[in-house]
Design a protein around this motif. Structure first.
Motif, PDB file in Angstrom:
ATOM      1  N   ILE A   1       0.950  -1.226  -0.052  1.00  0.00           N
ATOM      2  CA  ILE A   1      -0.137   0.010  -0.014  1.00  0.00           C
ATOM      3  C   ILE A   1       0.958   1.011  -0.101  1.00  0.00           C
ATOM      4  O   ILE A   1       1.631   1.686   0.849  1.00  0.00           O
ATOM      5  CB  ILE A   1      -1.019  -0.162   1.241  1.00  0.00           C
ATOM      6  CG1 ILE A   1      -1.816  -1.226   1.204  1.00  0.00           C
ATOM      7  CG2 ILE A   1      -1.807   1.016   0.968  1.00  0.00           C
ATOM      8  CD1 ILE A   1      -2.626  -1.710   2.479  1.00  0.00           C
TER       9      ILE A   1
ATOM     10  N   ASP B   1      -2.563   5.749   0.340  1.00  0.00           N
ATOM     11  CA  ASP B   1      -3.076   6.174   1.595  1.00  0.00           C
ATOM     12  C   ASP B   1      -3.509   7.778   1.719  1.00  0.00           C
ATOM     13  O   ASP B   1      -4.528   8.056   2.188  1.00  0.00           O
ATOM     14  CB  ASP B   1      -1.897   5.648   2.497  1.00  0.00           C
ATOM     15  CG  ASP B   1      -2.273   6.347   4.030  1.00  0.00           C
ATOM     16  OD1 ASP B   1      -3.408   5.481   4.649  1.00  0.00           O
ATOM     17  OD2 ASP B   1      -1.591   7.101   4.570  1.00  0.00           O
ATOM     18  N   TYR B   2      -2.476   8.571   1.159  1.00  0.00           N
ATOM     19  CA  TYR B   2      -2.858   9.903   1.103  1.00  0.00           C
ATOM     20  C   TYR B   2      -4.199  10.212   0.261  1.00  0.00           C
ATOM     21  O   TYR B   2      -5.014  11.134   0.585  1.00  0.00           O
ATOM     22  CB  TYR B   2      -1.911  10.762   0.420  1.00  0.00           C
ATOM     23  CG  TYR B   2      -0.711  10.790   1.311  1.00  0.00           C
ATOM     24  CD1 TYR B   2      -0.623  10.578   2.630  1.00  0.00           C
ATOM     25  CD2 TYR B   2       0.623  11.150   1.085  1.00  0.00           C
ATOM     26  CE1 TYR B   2       0.684  10.790   3.439  1.00  0.00           C
ATOM     27  CE2 TYR B   2       1.864  11.259   1.649  1.00  0.00           C
ATOM     28  CZ  TYR B   2       1.807  10.927   3.116  1.00  0.00           C
ATOM     29  OH  TYR B   2       2.996  11.068   3.650  1.00  0.00           O
TER      30      TYR B   2
ATOM     31  N   THR C   1      -6.461   8.174  -0.260  1.00  0.00           N
ATOM     32  CA  THR C   1      -7.897   7.759   0.284  1.00  0.00           C
ATOM     33  C   THR C   1      -8.183   8.639   1.500  1.00  0.00           C
ATOM     34  O   THR C   1      -9.435   9.225   1.630  1.00  0.00           O
ATOM     35  CB  THR C   1      -7.717   6.353   1.255  1.00  0.00           C
ATOM     36  OG1 THR C   1      -7.274   5.495  -0.006  1.00  0.00           O
ATOM     37  CG2 THR C   1      -8.925   5.733   1.784  1.00  0.00           C
ATOM     38  N   ARG C   2      -7.267   9.020   2.075  1.00  0.00           N
ATOM     39  CA  ARG C   2      -7.563  10.215   3.433  1.00  0.00           C
ATOM     40  C   ARG C   2      -8.195  11.382   2.730  1.00  0.00           C
ATOM     41  O   ARG C   2      -9.188  12.154   3.291  1.00  0.00           O
ATOM     42  CB  ARG C   2      -6.202  10.428   4.253  1.00  0.00           C
ATOM     43  CG  ARG C   2      -5.890   9.137   5.020  1.00  0.00           C
ATOM     44  CD  ARG C   2      -4.777   9.083   5.344  1.00  0.00           C
ATOM     45  NE  ARG C   2      -3.908  10.371   6.041  1.00  0.00           N
ATOM     46  CZ  ARG C   2      -2.687  10.505   6.506  1.00  0.00           C
ATOM     47  NH1 ARG C   2      -1.821   9.587   6.023  1.00  0.00           N
ATOM     48  NH2 ARG C   2      -2.596  11.805   6.932  1.00  0.00           N
TER      49      ARG C   2
ATOM     50  N   SER D   1      -7.256   2.458  -4.875  1.00  0.00           N
ATOM     51  CA  SER D   1      -5.856   1.901  -5.127  1.00  0.00           C
ATOM     52  C   SER D   1      -5.501   1.690  -6.600  1.00  0.00           C
ATOM     53  O   SER D   1      -4.444   2.060  -7.156  1.00  0.00           O
ATOM     54  CB  SER D   1      -6.065   0.503  -4.621  1.00  0.00           C
ATOM     55  OG  SER D   1      -4.515  -0.412  -4.785  1.00  0.00           O
TER      56      SER D   1
END
Length: 144
Positions: A3, A8-9, A11-12, A79
């Protein structure tokens, strides 16, 4: 499976947009609220825009909104938009992987791992993550 920080960024950032769907948010406000480096977030949001997960408007009333409803954006969508293949082996897709002899069964294991991960990520939407956040927030305290 890896990941990336970008996924990650991304999604946030999308979760911040989903939390405030009625108004556009700037990259500055998203970066500040999530502790994401601003310059990095700008490129991530550009990729999300190309994938149709966010839309933008320029100007003093501008900013970013979700490109579609939060209940129709999954972690798998994010993703794939950011990183492409979900699982790779030495940078290559496992879909056409084949080994001779004793290793012949291994590519199928990698494909099952990828399918299982995709199934999990497909089942998690931005809306479900926000509902989880609301359930964790003590009564009487609003999420900020």
């Amino acid at each position: 499976m890896h990941i990336s920080a970008k996924a990650d960024y991304a999604t946030r950032a999308l979760l911040e947009l989903a939390r405030e769907p009625a108004r556009p948010l700037t990259c500055e406000s998203i970066a500040s609220s999530q502790g994401i480096p601003f310059r990095f977030l700008k490129s991530v949001v550009g990729e999300l825009r190309k994938a149709g997960l966010v839309r933008s408007q320029r100007g003093c009333e501008g900013g970013y909104w979700l490109g579609r409803p939060a209940d129709r954006i999954t972690l798998l969508d994010v993703s794939r938009a950011i990183d492409g293949e979900l699982l790779t082996l030495r940078g290559e897709s496992v879909s056409g992987l084949a080994y001779p002899g004793a290793g012949a069964g291994l590519p199928e294991v990698w494909r099952r791992v990828e399918a299982a991960a995709a199934g999990i990520l497909q089942g998690v939407t931005l809306t479900s993550l926000l509902a989880d956040e609301a359930a964790r927030t003590p009564a009487g305290r609003g999420a900020s």
